[in-house]
Write an enzyme that holds these catalytic residues in place. Structure first.
Site, PDB file in Angstrom:
ATOM      1  N   TYR A   1     -29.037 -47.791  -9.014  1.00  0.00           N
ATOM      2  CA  TYR A   1     -27.743 -47.388  -8.472  1.00  0.00           C
ATOM      3  C   TYR A   1     -27.897 -46.113  -7.673  1.00  0.00           C
ATOM      4  O   TYR A   1     -28.842 -45.352  -7.840  1.00  0.00           O
ATOM      5  CB  TYR A   1     -26.674 -47.235  -9.565  1.00  0.00           C
ATOM      6  CG  TYR A   1     -26.830 -46.017 -10.444  1.00  0.00           C
ATOM      7  CD1 TYR A   1     -26.168 -44.821 -10.129  1.00  0.00           C
ATOM      8  CD2 TYR A   1     -27.623 -46.047 -11.579  1.00  0.00           C
ATOM      9  CE1 TYR A   1     -26.312 -43.709 -10.928  1.00  0.00           C
ATOM     10  CE2 TYR A   1     -27.761 -44.941 -12.387  1.00  0.00           C
ATOM     11  CZ  TYR A   1     -27.103 -43.766 -12.055  1.00  0.00           C
ATOM     12  OH  TYR A   1     -27.245 -42.652 -12.842  1.00  0.00           O
ATOM     13  N   CYS A   2     -26.963 -45.903  -6.763  1.00  0.00           N
ATOM     14  CA  CYS A   2     -26.872 -44.671  -5.981  1.00  0.00           C
ATOM     15  C   CYS A   2     -25.386 -44.327  -5.914  1.00  0.00           C
ATOM     16  O   CYS A   2     -24.622 -44.757  -6.774  1.00  0.00           O
ATOM     17  CB  CYS A   2     -27.492 -44.855  -4.596  1.00  0.00           C
ATOM     18  SG  CYS A   2     -26.678 -46.094  -3.564  1.00  0.00           S
ATOM     19  N   GLN A   3     -24.975 -43.598  -4.929  1.00  0.00           N
ATOM     20  CA  GLN A   3     -23.568 -43.197  -4.869  1.00  0.00           C
ATOM     21  C   GLN A   3     -22.658 -44.371  -4.501  1.00  0.00           C
ATOM     22  O   GLN A   3     -21.621 -44.557  -5.107  1.00  0.00           O
ATOM     23  CB  GLN A   3     -23.385 -42.041  -3.878  1.00  0.00           C
ATOM     24  CG  GLN A   3     -22.052 -41.341  -3.990  1.00  0.00           C
ATOM     25  CD  GLN A   3     -21.832 -40.666  -5.342  1.00  0.00           C
ATOM     26  OE1 GLN A   3     -22.765 -40.295  -6.039  1.00  0.00           O
ATOM     27  NE2 GLN A   3     -20.585 -40.532  -5.718  1.00  0.00           N
TER      28      GLN A   3
ATOM     29  N   GLY B   1     -24.227 -47.669  -3.031  1.00  0.00           N
ATOM     30  CA  GLY B   1     -24.952 -48.932  -2.953  1.00  0.00           C
ATOM     31  C   GLY B   1     -25.983 -49.044  -1.849  1.00  0.00           C
ATOM     32  O   GLY B   1     -26.891 -49.865  -1.941  1.00  0.00           O
TER      33      GLY B   1
ATOM     34  N   PHE C   1     -22.367 -45.459  -8.104  1.00  0.00           N
ATOM     35  CA  PHE C   1     -21.914 -44.558  -9.162  1.00  0.00           C
ATOM     36  C   PHE C   1     -20.427 -44.226  -9.045  1.00  0.00           C
ATOM     37  O   PHE C   1     -19.743 -44.062 -10.052  1.00  0.00           O
ATOM     38  CB  PHE C   1     -22.748 -43.270  -9.131  1.00  0.00           C
ATOM     39  CG  PHE C   1     -22.436 -42.311 -10.251  1.00  0.00           C
ATOM     40  CD1 PHE C   1     -22.757 -42.631 -11.563  1.00  0.00           C
ATOM     41  CD2 PHE C   1     -21.837 -41.104  -9.992  1.00  0.00           C
ATOM     42  CE1 PHE C   1     -22.472 -41.748 -12.596  1.00  0.00           C
ATOM     43  CE2 PHE C   1     -21.553 -40.203 -11.018  1.00  0.00           C
ATOM     44  CZ  PHE C   1     -21.867 -40.535 -12.326  1.00  0.00           C
TER      45      PHE C   1
END
Length: 126
Positions: free
Chosen positions: A87-89, A91, A116
């Site tokens: 995951y990141c902020q 996608g 996230f």
């Protein structure tokens, strides 16, 4: 007029490339809802691919921070025989990380839909 046709042709090529890349990525990267992600990430390698300052400000409980910018150099930290949950902020960086991992032979790749910022589970903050 010819310049306009060239510009239009370039635009079609760029859009076509993006669509083809997206369709190919869907074959090896599963995008999971928060609920689906929550059900599987404890049995997998949970990797936050955001930068360290973003990770420190809050991350999913149990996640390791391997920024996408460092992933190529830190591949030995990711086991190819276990599922990988990324995951990141929002996608986009997780998708880039999945592409890199796929090229290196990783097969069970999953990402959090919406990143996230859409996560509604447990979070650890510094």
């Amino acid at each position: 007029m010819t310049g306009l046709w060239i510009l239009l042709g370039l635009l079609v090529v760029i859009i076509g490339y993006g669509v083809i890349k997206y369709m190919a990525q869907r074959r090896y990267l599963k995008t999971l809802t928060s609920e689906e992600f929550r059900q599987g990430y404890r049995k997998a390698q949970l990797i936050d691919v955001r930068e360290p300052n973003e990770f420190k400000s809050g991350h999913i409980l149990g996640a390791r921070n391997i920024p996408v910018t460092q992933l190529k150099q830190r591949l030995q930290e990711v086991r190819p025989d276990k599922p990988v949950y990324l995951y990141c902020q929002n996608g986009s960086r997780a998708a880039r990380a999945a592409t890199l991992l796929h090229k290196k032979g990783y097969s069970d790749l999953n990402q959090l839909q919406g990143g996230f910022k859409k996560w509604d589970g447990k979070v650890k903050s510094s």
